[in-house]
Write an enzyme that holds these catalytic residues in place. Structure first.
Site, mmCIF file in Angstrom:
data_model
loop_
_atom_site.group_PDB
_atom_site.id
_atom_site.type_symbol
_atom_site.label_atom_id
_atom_site.label_comp_id
_atom_site.label_asym_id
_atom_site.label_seq_id
_atom_site.Cartn_x
_atom_site.Cartn_y
_atom_site.Cartn_z
ATOM 1 C CB SER A 229 -0.949 -0.055 1.200
ATOM 2 O OG SER A 229 -1.992 0.886 1.072
ATOM 3 C CG ASP A 455 -6.109 -2.957 -3.840
ATOM 4 O OD1 ASP A 455 -6.710 -2.130 -3.125
ATOM 5 O OD2 ASP A 455 -5.013 -3.449 -3.539
ATOM 6 C CG HIS A 485 -5.436 -2.787 0.398
ATOM 7 N ND1 HIS A 485 -5.160 -2.060 -0.740
ATOM 8 C CD2 HIS A 485 -4.650 -2.247 1.378
ATOM 9 C CE1 HIS A 485 -4.260 -1.134 -0.462
ATOM 10 N NE2 HIS A 485 -3.931 -1.233 0.814
#
Length: 516
Positions: A229, A455, A485
């Site tokens: 991320s 995602d 995610h």
């Protein structure tokens, strides 16, 4: 919820723990300041329980083989433009390699995202997932500057945050807009009052310099890195600053480095809407009847009606707090981070339709870093501080209002929520650095960039743009056709084999590989 433009994934483990309860950093020493901080020796010790800023809870449990997690503190310059000036302490955690000493490659440093997530608490929570990587690496993570035990940014206290998160983050009239702006200004003023010294020194470029110092202190010639991320943005910035010092690196759940904050928020609106669409389709495709709608459109329509009703009249949440429209939206978003949480979302919606907002409130609390004891980690404060130090654009209410139609088109449910979050940095005390990060890294070795087609928080298209921005011969894109995610923690064998094969043996998968 204010500052929703960078919705977070690091709190997923806390969600599972808290939901389980509802439904049934680390210190360490370092030697005295040296003239050359790269020569400091770390004193690794038993890890204490996480601090409140790290999220609280118990000290990390031993690894499956019985080995203990170890913690230490590394000194770094507060201001890299004044390297002989004040220092700050950065909290580190590690699990030493489980393999033969002659096969050890070095330390593999993890950043799990946010920005604002504590690596010291997150790595032990997911440590078993990286057992194969531990055969040749020490697994290492850290609280980045401004986070957890590492010179944490402090803004509002727990009671004030409860009030802050009860506000209406999607204003419908002038009075609500004024209240939102006033509350944002109060939050930002509290950050400046309580953390004035550290606020100018938390941008991603400084965290990248910290990682290079960490590399040296850990004794590695190259940086071996796993970024997830926001950790992909941090890794990209590191590669730009130090291309010749990159060893092997994997980026998963990839941030689009080419976007402005506005474009990123709009992309997230589209991403979370896609995840909601997939959730609704999955529910109605089950063998048993979907308990929250007859068709996918019916599921989404009922959610929209619920949020509209909550805007008018909240329902009981976790006493004495109520489930507001904002809290419910945040809770829904948090559940969409992982397909494993869809069952909680279904249950939470069922209960909310019956006037019980507890499950959605737990999910919302997780997003905001609040534990079951009413204590908040500093993830929100750090998230705002790092984003505002990084992001140059500043948006006002008139601009946000002009963009609402575009955001609503991207997502009828999340559009307003994410558009209004762009106000977070409007009156921030520190100027932002740039429109978007520079991740060009000519001369760096291959970096594996993994994008997930489903995602919600870092939409799939960002992976291709990251690979391109890193440069020819550097960014190597791999596609995972999945939900949630990130990709590595889906446990998909194709993804795992590709990432492990590169990190452990240097085998670069073919660009354009698709899993499964």
């Amino acid at each position: 919820m204010p500052n929703a433009s960078r919705l977070r994934a690091a709190a997923l483990t806390a969600t599972a723990v808290t939901l389980s309860a509802l439904l049934a950093g680390c210190g360490g020493g370092s030697q005295e300041d040296d003239e050359n901080l790269s020569q400091q020796k770390l004193s690794w010790k038993e890890c204490p329980a996480p601090s409140e800023a790290e999220g609280g809870g118990a000290a990390p449990s031993p690894l499956p083989d019985g080995d203990e997690w170890q913690c230490a503190t590394m000194k770094a310059p507060l201001d890299y433009d004044d390297p002989e000036g004040d220092t700050i302490d950065l909290a580190l955690i590690r699990a030493e390699s489980s393999g033969a000493a002659d096969r050890r490659i070095g330390s593999l440093i993890f950043n799990f995202g946010g920005p604002g997530g504590s690596g010291v608490t997150t790595l032990p929570a997911f440590g078993q997932d990286y057992a194969e990587l531990r055969t040749r690496y020490d697994l290492v993570s850290f609280d980045p500057r401004g986070v957890g035990r590492s010179a944490p940014v402090e803004c509002l206290d727990d009671k004030q945050l409860d009030t802050y998160f009860q506000q209406d983050a999607t204003p419908d009239d002038a009075a609500e807009r004024t209240e939102l702006v006033d509350n944002t200004e109060k939050f930002n003023a509290a950050c400046e009052k309580n953390s004035k010294k550290v606020l100018p020194h938390v941008p991603t470029t400084d965290a990248a310099r910290d990682m290079d110092l960490m590399r040296q202190v850990l004794g590695d010639d190259k940086l071996y890195y796993f970024g997830i991320s926001y950790g992909t943005e941090l890794g990209g910035v590191y590669a730009h600053l130090f291309p010749k010092r990159v060893g092997r690196a994997v980026f998963d759940a990839v941030v689009d480095p080419t976007q402005t904050p506005e474009q990123g928020s709009l992309g997230q609106a589209e991403g979370f809407q896609l995840a909601l669409d997939n959730f609704a389709e999955d529910c109605v495709s089950q063998v048993e009847d979907c308990p929250i709608g007859e068709t996918a459109d019916d599921v989404k329509s009922r959610i929209a009606r619920l949020l509209k009703d909550l805007d008018r009249k909240p329902i009981p949440g976790i006493f004495p707090r109520e489930l507001t429209q904002t809290a419910a939206t945040g809770g829904i978003a948090q559940a969409l981070y992982s397909k494993d949480f869809w069952e909680y979302l279904t249950e939470g919606l069922q209960q909310a339709y019956d006037g019980d907002g507890r499950v959605l409130m737990v999910l919302s609390d997780s997003l905001n870093g609040r534990n079951e004891n009413g204590q908040y980690s500093n993830i929100t404060a750090a998230n705002v501080a790092i984003n505002c130090a990084d992001d140059k654009p500043r948006y006002d209410t008139a601009y946000v209002e002009s963009k609402l139609p575009e955001f609503r088109k991207a997502s009828p449910l999340f559009g307003d929520f994410l558009a209004w979050s762009m106000l977070s940095c409007t009156d921030w005390a520190v100027a932002g650095a740039a429109d978007h990060p520079d991740v060009s890294a000519p001369g760096a070795p291959p970096i594996l960039v993994i994008g997930n087609t489903g995602d919600p928080a870092t939409p799939y298209e960002g992976a291709g743009r990251m690979a391109e921005a890193l440069g020819k011969g550097v960014g190597v894109e791999l596609t995972y056709k999945g939900q949630g995610h990130g990709a590595y923690d889906s446990k998909d064998k194709c993804v795992r084999n590709a990432a492990d094969g590169y990190l452990l043996d240097g085998k670069v998968p073919a660009a354009g590989t698709v899993c499964p």
